[in-house]
Design an enzyme around this catalytic site. Structure first.
Site, PDB file in Angstrom:
ATOM      1  N   ASP A 170     -20.899  16.872  -8.808  1.00 23.57           N
ATOM      2  CA  ASP A 170     -21.013  15.603  -9.532  1.00 23.57           C
ATOM      3  C   ASP A 170     -22.291  15.638 -10.344  1.00 23.57           C
ATOM      4  O   ASP A 170     -23.319  16.139  -9.866  1.00 23.57           O
ATOM      5  CB  ASP A 170     -21.030  14.416  -8.559  1.00 23.57           C
ATOM      6  CG  ASP A 170     -20.571  13.136  -9.240  1.00 23.57           C
ATOM      7  OD1 ASP A 170     -19.461  12.663  -8.919  1.00 23.57           O
ATOM      8  OD2 ASP A 170     -21.303  12.632 -10.113  1.00 23.57           O
TER       9      ASP A 170
ATOM     10  N   THR B 278      -5.864  11.032 -13.697  1.00 21.88           N
ATOM     11  CA  THR B 278      -4.679  10.482 -14.361  1.00 21.88           C
ATOM     12  C   THR B 278      -4.883  10.553 -15.866  1.00 21.88           C
ATOM     13  O   THR B 278      -5.815   9.947 -16.396  1.00 21.88           O
ATOM     14  CB  THR B 278      -4.468   9.022 -13.916  1.00 21.88           C
ATOM     15  OG1 THR B 278      -4.309   9.019 -12.498  1.00 21.88           O
ATOM     16  CG2 THR B 278      -3.238   8.415 -14.567  1.00 21.88           C
TER      17      THR B 278
ATOM     18  N   GLU C 157      -6.235   3.705  -2.518  1.00 21.06           N
ATOM     19  CA  GLU C 157      -7.528   3.366  -1.935  1.00 21.06           C
ATOM     20  C   GLU C 157      -7.272   2.589  -0.648  1.00 21.06           C
ATOM     21  O   GLU C 157      -6.316   1.839  -0.540  1.00 21.06           O
ATOM     22  CB  GLU C 157      -8.346   2.502  -2.902  1.00 21.06           C
ATOM     23  CG  GLU C 157      -8.876   3.311  -4.055  1.00 21.06           C
ATOM     24  CD  GLU C 157      -9.700   2.477  -5.018  1.00 21.06           C
ATOM     25  OE1 GLU C 157     -10.241   1.436  -4.611  1.00 21.06           O
ATOM     26  OE2 GLU C 157      -9.796   2.877  -6.181  1.00 21.06           O
TER      27      GLU C 157
ATOM     28  N   ASN D 253       3.170   5.052 -11.162  1.00 15.48           N
ATOM     29  CA  ASN D 253       2.341   3.848 -11.066  1.00 15.48           C
ATOM     30  C   ASN D 253       2.978   2.663 -11.800  1.00 15.48           C
ATOM     31  O   ASN D 253       2.926   1.527 -11.323  1.00 15.48           O
ATOM     32  CB  ASN D 253       0.933   4.120 -11.623  1.00 15.48           C
ATOM     33  CG  ASN D 253       0.000   4.625 -10.533  1.00 15.48           C
ATOM     34  OD1 ASN D 253       0.433   4.882  -9.413  1.00 15.48           O
ATOM     35  ND2 ASN D 253      -1.270   4.768 -10.849  1.00 15.48           N
TER      36      ASN D 253
ATOM     37  N   CYS E 128      -6.357   1.235 -11.042  1.00 14.56           N
ATOM     38  CA  CYS E 128      -5.246   2.100 -11.469  1.00 14.56           C
ATOM     39  C   CYS E 128      -4.124   1.364 -12.194  1.00 14.56           C
ATOM     40  O   CYS E 128      -3.858   1.650 -13.365  1.00 14.56           O
ATOM     41  CB  CYS E 128      -4.685   2.834 -10.262  1.00 14.56           C
ATOM     42  SG  CYS E 128      -5.939   3.804  -9.429  1.00 14.56           S
TER      43      CYS E 128
HETATM   44  C1  UGA Z   1      -2.251   2.896  -6.719  1.00 13.83           C
HETATM   45  C2  UGA Z   1      -0.983   3.642  -6.256  1.00 13.83           C
HETATM   46  O1  UGA Z   1      -0.374   2.914  -5.180  1.00 13.83           O
HETATM   47  C3  UGA Z   1      -1.337   5.069  -5.777  1.00 13.83           C
HETATM   48  O2  UGA Z   1      -0.146   5.757  -5.426  1.00 13.83           O
HETATM   49  C4  UGA Z   1      -2.038   5.796  -6.923  1.00 13.83           C
HETATM   50  O3  UGA Z   1      -2.428   7.108  -6.542  1.00 13.83           O
HETATM   51  C5  UGA Z   1      -3.294   5.012  -7.321  1.00 13.83           C
HETATM   52  O4  UGA Z   1      -2.896   3.681  -7.739  1.00 13.83           O
HETATM   53  C6  UGA Z   1      -3.975   5.731  -8.447  1.00 13.83           C
HETATM   54  O5  UGA Z   1      -3.402   5.834  -9.538  1.00 13.83           O
HETATM   55  O6  UGA Z   1      -5.044   6.328  -8.231  1.00 13.83           O
HETATM   56  P1  UGA Z   1      -4.287   1.664  -5.497  1.00 13.83           P
HETATM   57  O7  UGA Z   1      -4.668   1.171  -6.853  1.00 13.83           O
HETATM   58  O8  UGA Z   1      -5.319   2.257  -4.609  1.00 13.83           O
HETATM   59  O9  UGA Z   1      -3.118   2.769  -5.601  1.00 13.83           O
HETATM   60  O10 UGA Z   1      -3.696   0.402  -4.706  1.00 13.83           O
HETATM   61  P2  UGA Z   1      -2.262  -0.165  -4.291  1.00 13.83           P
HETATM   62  O11 UGA Z   1      -2.137  -0.117  -2.813  1.00 13.83           O
HETATM   63  O12 UGA Z   1      -1.186   0.473  -5.064  1.00 13.83           O
HETATM   64  O13 UGA Z   1      -2.413  -1.689  -4.736  1.00 13.83           O
HETATM   65  C7  UGA Z   1      -2.622  -2.058  -6.099  1.00 13.83           C
HETATM   66  C8  UGA Z   1      -2.573  -3.556  -6.269  1.00 13.83           C
HETATM   67  O14 UGA Z   1      -1.248  -4.045  -6.051  1.00 13.83           O
HETATM   68  C9  UGA Z   1      -3.474  -4.338  -5.312  1.00 13.83           C
HETATM   69  O15 UGA Z   1      -4.142  -5.353  -6.042  1.00 13.83           O
HETATM   70  C10 UGA Z   1      -2.518  -4.935  -4.304  1.00 13.83           C
HETATM   71  O16 UGA Z   1      -2.978  -6.142  -3.760  1.00 13.83           O
HETATM   72  C11 UGA Z   1      -1.275  -5.151  -5.172  1.00 13.83           C
HETATM   73  N1  UGA Z   1      -0.019  -5.165  -4.405  1.00 13.83           N
HETATM   74  C12 UGA Z   1       0.419  -4.045  -3.780  1.00 13.83           C
HETATM   75  C13 UGA Z   1       0.742  -6.315  -4.370  1.00 13.83           C
HETATM   76  O17 UGA Z   1       0.381  -7.364  -4.955  1.00 13.83           O
HETATM   77  N2  UGA Z   1       1.933  -6.302  -3.679  1.00 13.83           N
HETATM   78  C14 UGA Z   1       2.375  -5.192  -3.048  1.00 13.83           C
HETATM   79  O18 UGA Z   1       3.485  -5.253  -2.451  1.00 13.83           O
HETATM   80  C15 UGA Z   1       1.598  -4.035  -3.087  1.00 13.83           C
END
Ligand code: UGA
Length: 429
Positions: free
Chosen positions: A30, A121, A155, A208, A260
């Site tokens: 880094d 990405t 995350e 995504n 993301c």
């Molecule tokens: C997301 C993807 O799920 C990962 O597979 C991907 O690798 C990552 O982006 C990335 O591109 O690096 P992440 O952003 O860590 O992961 O979080 P998520 O668990 O996907 O949640 C994203 C948002 O959606 C959060 O604000 C969460 O509260 C919301 N969410 C999630 C909902 O409102 N409802 C759901 O049913 C699920």
């Protein structure tokens, strides 16, 4: 295998650590000297369940190293992973300057055949550009294969997602790097899909965007449920048990956020536009997401009437549970909206309070979640932390001017809350 990972953000640090955990020799690079110093001293710059122990274990075992020198990482490894940020630009397109910089640094450092793997990405066709850049700036005239290997970790669940992936996508231009990529990933016991580079890059944006679409879909269904007097959780269960739909990512709420989905949606819409396709479906996904927050704020103002000088307790600041990340957090957006309308806020998050202080300087941070509602006119749930389900509702109710809860993540049962004497408003129920 001897691997280096350039960039020690969420993706780079967790990937490097998990590679070391399965026995590879890993150098994490880094250019932020302070971050590398923290890591060398055994500290972790982010909160991610299980990561700290794993970093310590692998550093002690001599498999995980940290440095600020890209040249060292490149020269001591056979395979170099790029895991640097690809932030959005004001028009929604992706800033690829970090990727370009790293490609040039790699080009300057290589003296023998290397495999360069992009994990960040990126828009489709970035791999081609990386290969071109390395070729252009490499003085040594050595061969190099560029591979696209998108990361799908979430995350808050990053270690588990990395150790037990659903699939590993490997995009290549020739068969030469395939054996090495399979060797790296065999210990993870997941299906390995080999594609061309453009398809691998598209898989990440398509995945995504589909997940974001699923969330906007259930949020739209929640709005129909509210109008029809139905329950979105029951509908989600009823449709989710169909394997073709699937149960996950059907939780209605105040919308998706994080570093993301919002960024990748904008980028994918822009990429499609640049290659001649108007991705209206994804524009609607964005619109529903923005609207979801508006509807929630409206719900609050319709009940409380005047927000000016109202005291509101807020549970949750992180963009989702199990993380201290507040980037593009719907909870922070909500707080900013409520502050703008004159409300005073008492806020709590199990992990994200430190990172929020610069964004929300004019709120009261409360360490004890059970004390958040003290003296408040309403309690709001903004993030889906599991532990909020255990908040002391009796104490909260006693300390409030009126027992009103707006649950933006459907953590509580409406019938139960009513029985306990709460005025309870949630999403789609
Ligand atoms: C997301 C993807 O799920 C990962 O597979 C991907 O690798 C990552 O982006 C990335 O591109 O690096 P992440 O952003 O860590 O992961 O979080 P998520 O668990 O996907 O949640 C994203 C948002 O959606 C959060 O604000 C969460 O509260 C919301 N969410 C999630 C909902 O409102 N409802 C759901 O049913 C699920």
């Amino acid at each position: 295998m001897k691997l280096s990972i350039i960039g020690t953000g969420y993706v780079g640090l967790v990937t490097g650590t998990c590679f070391a955990e399965v026995g590879h020799q890993v150098i994490c690079v880094d250019n932020d000297a302070a971050k590398v110093k923290t890591l060398l001293a055994g500290g972790i710059p982010i909160y991610e369940p299980g990561l700290e122990e794993l970093v310590k274990k692998n550093v002690a075992a001599g498999r995980l190293h940290f440095t600020t020198s890209t040249a060292e990482g490149v020269q001591k490894s056979d395979v170099i992973f790029i895991a640097v940020p690809t932030p959005p630009q004001p028009d929604g397109s992706v800033d690829l300057s970090y990727i370009e910089r790293v490609a040039r640094d790699i080009a300057a450092a290589i003296t023998s055949y290397k495999i360069v793997v992009d994990k960040s990405t990126v828009p489709v066709k970035t791999g081609e550009k990386v290969a071109e850049t390395i070729k252009r700036y490499c003085q040594a005239q050595v061969e190099c294969d560029v591979v696209s290997n998108p990361e799908f970790l979430r995350e808050g669940f990053a270690v588990d997602d990395l150790m037990h992936p659903d699939r590993v996508v490997v995009g290549v231009r020739s068969q030469r790097p395939v054996a090495a990529m399979k060797e790296i990933y065999t210990p993870f016991k997941a299906p390995i899909i080999v594609t061309d580079i453009n398809s691998a890059e598209l898989i990440k944006h398509a995945a995504n965007s589909f997940l974001a679409l699923k969330i906007s879909y259930i949020n739209a269904i929640a709005n129909v449920c509210e109008a029809a007097g139905a329950n979105v959780q029951e509908v989600a269960q009823g449709i989710g048990l169909d394997d073709r739909i699937g149960k996950r990512f059907l939780n209605a709420g105040i919308g998706f956020g994080g570093s993301c989905f919002p960024k990748d949606l904008s980028a994918f819409i822009k990429i499609a536009e640049q290659i001649g396709y108007d991705f209206k479906l994804l524009k609607e996904v964005q619109r529903i997401n923005a609207d979801q927050m508006e509807r929630f704020v409206k719900k609050i103002t319709e009940t409380l009437w005047v927000l000016k000088d109202k005291k509101i307790g807020v549970l949750g600041l992180a963009f989702k549970q199990n993380t201290d990340d507040v980037r593009s957090s719907p909870a922070i957006d909500l707080c900013q909206r409520l502050l703008k309308d004159g409300a005073a806020l008492r806020v709590h998050d199990p992990k994200a309070m430190e990172k929020t202080k610069a964004l929300l300087p004019n709120v009261t941070y409360v360490d004890d979640m059970d004390a958040v509602a003290e003296g408040c006119d309403a309690l709001v749930v903004a993030t889906e932390w599991d532990e909020f389900k255990k908040v002391d509702l009796a104490r909260a109710k006693k300390g409030m001017t009126a027992p009103i809860m707006f649950d933006g993540r459907n953590l509580f049962d409406p019938a139960e809350m009513e029985k306990l004497g709460w005025i309870y408003k949630s999403i789609g129920r």
